[in-house]
Design a protein around this motif. Sequence first.
Motif, PDB file in Angstrom:
ATOM      1  N   TYR A  31       0.812  -1.202  -0.106  1.00  0.00           N
ATOM      2  CA  TYR A  31       0.180   0.010   0.173  1.00  0.00           C
ATOM      3  C   TYR A  31       0.935   1.537   0.019  1.00  0.00           C
ATOM      4  CZ  TYR A  31      -3.500  -3.425   1.052  1.00  0.00           C
ATOM      5  OH  TYR A  31      -4.365  -4.483   1.039  1.00  0.00           O
ATOM      6  N   GLU A  32       0.587   2.284  -0.531  1.00  0.00           N
ATOM      7  CA  GLU A  32       1.002   3.476  -0.729  1.00  0.00           C
ATOM      8  C   GLU A  32       0.935   4.152   0.520  1.00  0.00           C
ATOM      9  OE1 GLU A  32       0.528   7.436  -3.357  1.00  0.00           O
ATOM     10  OE2 GLU A  32       0.450   5.855  -4.418  1.00  0.00           O
ATOM     11  N   PRO A  33       1.941   5.043   1.003  1.00  0.00           N
ATOM     12  CA  PRO A  33       1.925   5.630   2.288  1.00  0.00           C
ATOM     13  C   PRO A  33       0.709   6.724   2.242  1.00  0.00           C
ATOM     14  CG  PRO A  33       3.799   6.177   1.282  1.00  0.00           C
ATOM     15  CD  PRO A  33       3.333   5.000   0.464  1.00  0.00           C
ATOM     16  N   ALA A  34       0.044   7.180   3.138  1.00  0.00           N
ATOM     17  CA  ALA A  34      -0.937   8.207   3.267  1.00  0.00           C
ATOM     18  C   ALA A  34      -0.321   9.434   3.178  1.00  0.00           C
ATOM     19  CB  ALA A  34      -1.775   8.159   4.461  1.00  0.00           C
ATOM     20  N   PRO A  35      -0.811  10.537   2.204  1.00  0.00           N
ATOM     21  CA  PRO A  35      -0.297  11.719   2.070  1.00  0.00           C
ATOM     22  C   PRO A  35      -0.207  12.473   3.468  1.00  0.00           C
ATOM     23  CG  PRO A  35      -2.855  11.694   1.370  1.00  0.00           C
ATOM     24  CD  PRO A  35      -2.368  10.207   1.683  1.00  0.00           C
TER      25      PRO A  35
END
Length: 62
Positions: A31-35
């Motif tokens: 998963y891409e890290p949260a902004p």
Amino acid sequence: MSDREPDPAEAAAAAPVPSADGGVAPGVRQYEPAPGVGRLLIWILLFVLAAVAVVLGGVYFT
């Protein structure tokens, strides 16, 4: 609750599998890290600015 020992095969299946190029093998979820908060704030301000421009444009041209 279960008091059995975890199966090593299940633990190995859940762990990410590194590929030859140093990444993670296909099929493994990453998963891409949260902004960051700053980036989120910029998007909110941009949206508000666009909304204000639409409202002021509608008032000016009527």
